[in-house]
Design an enzyme around this catalytic site. Structure first.
Site, PDB file in Angstrom:
ATOM      1  N   GLY A   6      82.707 -14.934  11.353  1.00 26.34           N
ATOM      2  CA  GLY A   6      81.303 -14.333  11.560  1.00 26.34           C
ATOM      3  C   GLY A   6      81.478 -12.745  11.379  1.00 26.34           C
ATOM      4  O   GLY A   6      80.408 -12.329  10.793  1.00 26.34           O
ATOM      5  N   GLU A   7      82.526 -12.320  11.412  1.00 22.22           N
ATOM      6  CA  GLU A   7      82.669 -10.911  10.954  1.00 22.22           C
ATOM      7  C   GLU A   7      83.351 -10.626   9.673  1.00 22.22           C
ATOM      8  O   GLU A   7      83.258  -9.571   9.109  1.00 22.22           O
ATOM      9  CB  GLU A   7      83.230 -10.121  12.263  1.00 22.22           C
ATOM     10  CG  GLU A   7      82.547  -9.978  13.623  1.00 22.22           C
ATOM     11  CD  GLU A   7      82.750  -9.312  14.809  1.00 22.22           C
ATOM     12  OE1 GLU A   7      82.003  -8.957  15.575  1.00 22.22           O
ATOM     13  OE2 GLU A   7      84.082  -9.025  14.893  1.00 22.22           O
TER      14      GLU A   7
HETATM   15 MO1  MOS Z   1      80.611  -8.207  18.119  1.00 21.57          MO
HETATM   16  S1  MOS Z   1      80.468  -6.321  17.286  1.00 21.57           S
HETATM   17  O1  MOS Z   1      82.222  -8.024  19.050  1.00 21.57           O
HETATM   18  O2  MOS Z   1      79.414  -8.974  18.773  1.00 21.57           O
END
Ligand code: MOS
Length: 735
Positions: free
Chosen positions: A694-695
Site C-alpha cells: 500500500g505504501e
Molecule cells: Mo501510514 S502513514 O503508517 O497510515
C-alpha cells in the site's frame, strides 16, 4: 504463536483462495451506501446532539479572554466546552494534550471550543458567536530560514538521525564524477474523503466512541490517557473508514471533544471536523529540504552517497525520516546521511503514506537520474549496476529478498524503454514535448504482532474477530480469504468483524504492515481452531484435511457444522515475531515508469501512461493489491504535479485548507496505469509469506514523473510540485 523463519509449507500454500483476484467482500455494502461511516451511525445510540469545533485564529500565543455568553444563549445550545471548563487534558502518546488549546495556543486552527447543540446548524451558528481575544506571539513558520538552528533529533521510528559508513568526505572529494544538488518537497495533506468524525456516548463512567481510526488499541490507550480514565472504560468502534493515509493513526480532536461534549451535555454527541478545519487542525506530511551528494567512477559505480534532510515540526516533534531509504537502496562503500529538525509553529507534522520514503525518494530518484545522465549511462542500467543484496551499512545483514533489478528489467521491457533517446527534449507530438522517466521504489516491510479470534458456529459459519481496521485497503477481504483457505470453506461461509476494541488486538493499519501482519494473526488463530476441531472429533492431526466445508481423516469425513453441533468452537491466538527484524532486512521493491507530455507553449503537463512493477512477497489478493498500487501511483502523481500546502509565513497556517484549494489528481489526470507483481514468495515474513504494497506504490512515483518531464523538456525542476510556472520561461520557442 511465535513465527520461526523460514515459514514451512502450510495450508495457506494451497492457494485455492489466497492469491486469487477476489472482489471485495464489503464491496456491495460500500457501493450501496450501507457500510456506515462514523458520522452516519444515527442508530447506535439515541438522542445524539451535534458538536461544532471552533479553531484558533492565531498560530502561536495565548487566549486573552473568551466570551461564551452569546453562544450559550443561542437557540438549541446545550453546552460549550473549552480548556477552561474541561481542565487540562492528559498527555497521550500522540500529542493528544494539544487537541484542545487554551490558554496556550500551539498552532493555527487548534481547537479552542466545542459548541454542542440540538442540530448541526444550531451548533455551527452558535460557534460563530464564541468571542475569543488572543495575544499573538511571534512564531517561526519558515523552514528554509530555520536550517541553521535545526537540531539533531533523537531516533524516530527506530531510525537514528545520522549514519556514517566508510569515509564519505574523502570519497566524495576525490570522485571523478560528482553531483551535489538540493531538492525541496512541500507540506502535504492526507486529504482523505471521510473527515475525522466521532460519536461519543457515556454510560456512567464508560465511554463508547464510534469513530474513524486506523489503530484501535493505540487509540483506546490515548483516549484513556487524555481523559484520565482507565482504558478498560473505553470502547472504540471503527468498522469502516473512508481513507486515512496516516492521518487517522491517532486520536484527533473530534474524538476527544465529542467525549468532553457528551459529558458536558449529558447525552451522546457527534462531531465531524469541518473540512476547512481539518488541514490545520490535524497532522500533515512535513515539507523537506534535501541535499544529495553522489560520487561515482567514470564507469558508473557509486563510491559515495550523501543525503541530508531538513524538516520542521512543533516543539517536541520528530523529523520526516527522508533519508531512510538512502541507507539501503544502492551500494557504495562511503556513505553519510543526516536528518535535522527545525522547530516550527505550523500544525503538527506526522506520518502520511510512506512517511520518510515518499519524500525521500522524490529527491533521491531525481538525483540518480541526474547522475546517470552525467555518466552517460541509461538510468535503468545505472540503478542495476549499483544494486546491493546486503544492507550496505550493515553488510552482515542480508535482505530477505531483493529483486529490484528484475522490477527494473521487466518494467523496461514492458514499457518499451529500449528505444529511448538518452538526450532530453527530442520527441515532439504536435504541440507536445514527450518524455519518459523511471524511478526505483523502496519501502520497508514491518511485522507487527497481531491477534484474532475465530469461531466455528453451529451452522458451519467461520466468524473472525479482530480489532484490525479496513481503511479502504481490503482487510475484510484478505482476512476472509485467509480464514476460508485455512478451514477449507468457501468465502461465503466466512464472516469478518473488524474495528472494535472488544476484539483481540491486531497490528492495525499503518506502515503497510497491515496485510501481512493481520492475516498472520488470523492464520495463528485458525491453526488453533483446526486443532480444537480435530481434537473434538478425535481425528488424527497427521492426516486431517479441511476441504469443501468438511474435515477428512482416515476415510471419515464430517461437515464443519456437524463438528460444532454440540456448541460453538472458539480459538484465539497471536502471531509474534521476536527478533526477526534483526535477522533480515525486509523491504519491498519496485520500479515506476512514466510517460509525460508537456505543452511546448504553455508548459501544461499531462501524464500519458504509468507502469509499476512491484516485488512484495506473496500477493494475497492481486485485485486488492493492484487497487492499492494504482491508488498510490495516483497519489504519487499528485505529489509530482499538484499537491502543496501553501504556507502563510507571516501568520503561520496552510492557506489552501480545503479540497477546493488543495489539488489532487482525478481520473482524467491519469489515463493509463498498469501494475505488474513479480511472482514472489518470501518465507521469512510470516506463514503468509507476504509483505505490504500500500505504501510501496507511492514510493518513487513523483520522481519518475519529474524525470519524464525533464526528458520531455530538458528542464530540470528540483522543487516540487513540478508546475508549469517552473517550466514556462525555459521552454524552447514554439515553432
Ligand atoms: Mo501510514 S502513514 O503508517 O497510515
Amino acid at each position: 504463536m511465535k513465527f520461526d523463519t523460514p515459514a514451512t509449507d502450510n495450508p495457506i500454500d494451497q492457494l485455492k483462495i489466497i492469491g486469487k483476484p477476489t472482489d471485495r467482500v464489503d464491496g456491495p455494502l460500500k457501493t450501496s451506501g450501507t457500510a456506515p461511516y462514523a458520522y452516519e451511525r444515527h442508530d447506535v445510540v439515541p438522542n445524539q446532539a451535534y458538536g461544532y469545533v471552533v479553531g484558533s485564529a492565531i498560530a502561536k500565543g495565548q487566549i486573552a479572554s473568551m466570551d461564551l455568553k452569546e453562544a450559550k444563549a443561542a437557540p438549541g445550545v446545550l453546552a460549550v466546552v473549552t480548556a477552561a471548563s474541561a481542565g487540562m487534558l492528559g498527555k497521550g502518546d500522540f500529542n493528544t494534550a494539544k487537541l484542545l488549546g487554551g490558554p496556550e495556543i500551539q498552532h493555527y486552527h487548534q481547537a479552542v471550543a466545542l459548541v454542542v447543540a440540538e442540530s448541526f446548524e444550531q451548533a455551527r451558528s452558535a460557534a460563530a458567536l464564541v468571542r475569543v481575544q488572543y495575544t499573538r506571539s511571534k512564531g517561526n513558520f519558515d523552514l528554509a530560514k530555520s536550517l541553521d538552528g535545526a537540531i539533531k533529533p533523537p531516533a524516530s521510528f527506530g531510525a537514528e538521525a545520522d549514519s556514517r559508513f566508510g569515509d564519505f568526505d574523502a570519497a566524495f572529494a576525490s570522485a571523478p564524477v560528482k553531483l551535489d544538488a538540493r531538492y525541496t518537497t512541500p507540506d502535504h495533506s492526507h486529504a482523505m474523503m471521510e473527515p475525522h468524525a466521532s460519536i461519543a456516548s457515556w454510560d456512567g463512567d464508560k465511554l463508547t466512541l464510534w469513530t474513524s481510526n486506523q489503530m484501535i488499541a493505540w487509540s483506546v490507550g490515548d483516549v484513556a490517557k487524555t481523559l484520565g480514565i482507565p482504558k478498560e472504560k473505553v470502547r472504540l468502534v471503527s468498522p469502516y473508514i473512508g481513507g486515512g493515509f496516516g492521518g487517522k493513526l491517532f486520536v484527533r480532536s473530534d474524538a476527544i471533544l465529542a467525549a468532553l461534549g457528551a459529558k458536558a451535555a449529558g447525552r451522546p454527541v457527534k462531531v465531524a471536523l469541518q473540512r476547512p478545519l481539518i488541514i490545520n487542525n490535524t497532522t500533515h506530511r512535513p515539507a523537506t529540504i534535501q541535499r544529495i551528494r553522489l560520487g561515482a567512477t567514470t564507469d558508473g559505480k557509486l563510491t559515495a552517497i550523501g543525503h541530508e534532510s531538513w524538516s520542521g515540526d512543533l516543539k517536541g516533534g520528530g523529523p520526516e525520516t527522508a533519508v531512510g531509504q538512502t541507507r539501503l537502496l544502492y551500494a557504495a562503500p562511503n556513505r553519510m546521511t543526516a536528518m535535522r529538525l527545525a522547530v516550527l509553529d505550523l500544525p503538527e507534522g506526522n506520518a502520511m503514506r510512506a512517511p520518510g520514503e515518499a519524500p525521500g525518494l522524490m529527491a533521491l530518484e531525481i538525483a540518480i537520474d541526474e547522475m546517470a545522465e552525467k555518466l552517460g549511462i541509461d538510468p535503468v542500467a545505472f540503478r542495476i549496476l549499483n544494486d546491493t543484496q546486503v544492507d550496505p551499512e550493515k553488510p552482515e545483514r542480508p535482505f530477505s529478498q531483493r529483486r529490484l533489478n528484475e522490477c527494473l528489467t521487466m518494467g523496461a521491457e514492458k514499457f518499451g524503454w529500449k528505444d529511448r533517446s538518452p538526450k532530453p527534449g527530442l520527441t515532439r507530438d504536435g504541440r507536445w514535448l514527450v518524455g519518459t522517466g523511471v524511478a526505483a521504489a523502496f519501502r520497508n516491510n514491518i511485522n507487527e504482532k497481531s491477534a484474532a479470534r475465530v469461531r466455528l458456529d453451529r451452522n458451519g459459519m467461520v466468524i473472525v474477530e479482530t480489532d484490525m481496521t479496513d481503511i479502504g485497503t481490503g482487510s475484510y477481504t484478505i482476512i476472509a480469504q485467509t480464514a476460508a483457505e485455512m478451514l477449507g470453506v468457501p468465502l461465503t461461509q466466512v464472516e469478518v468483524r473488524l474495528g472494535d476494541s472488544l476484539f483481540p488486538v491486531s497490528a492495525g493499519s499503518g506502515g503497510q504492515w497491515g496485510a501481512n501482519s493481520s492475516t498472520a494473526g488470523v492464520y495463528a488463530a485458525c491453526m488453533k481452531l483446526r486443532t480444537a476441531i480435530i481434537d473434538k472429533l478425535r481425528f488424527d492431526p497427521a492426516d486431517a484435511v479441511f476441504d469443501k466445508g468438511k474435515v477428512r481423516s482416515r476415510g471419515k469425513s464430517i461437515a464443519l457444522a456437524k463438528a460444532a453441533a454440540s456448541g460453538e468452537i472458539v480459538a484465539e491466538d497471536l502471531m509474534e515475531y521476536g527478533d526477526l527484524g534483526q535477522k533480515f532486512q525486509q523491504s519491498t521493491f519496485g520500479a515506476h515508469f512514466v510517460e509525460a507530455a508537456v505543452d511546448a507553449a504553455t508548459g501544461e503537463i499531462r501524464i500519458r501512461r504509468m507502469l509499476a512493477v512491484c516485488a512484495a512477497g506473496r500477493i494475497l489478493n492481486p485485485k486488492a493489491a493492484r487497487s492499492q498500487v494504482i491508488g498510490a501511483m495516483t497519489m504519487g502523481a499528485g505529489a509530482a504535479l499538484m499537491e502543496e500546502l501553501a504556507v502563510d509565513k507571516r501568520f503561520g497556517f496552510f492557506v489552501n485548507h480545503d479540497l477546493a484549494g488543495y489539488e489532487v489528481p482525478v481520473h482524467a489526470d491519469i489515463p493509463s496505469q498498469e501494475v505488474i507483481f513479480l511472482d514472489e514468495v518470501d518465507p521469512t515474513t510470516s506463514p503468509m509469506k507476504a509483505k505490504g504494497v500500500g505504501e510501496l506504490g507511492i514510493c518513487g512515483v513523483a520522481a519518475a514523473v519529474a524525470n519524464a518531464v525533464y526528458h520531455a523538456t530538458g528542464i530540470r525542476v528540483r522543487n516540487y510540485p513540478v508546475t508549469l510556472d517552473k517550466l514556462i520561461d525555459k521552454l524552447p520557442d514554439v515553432a
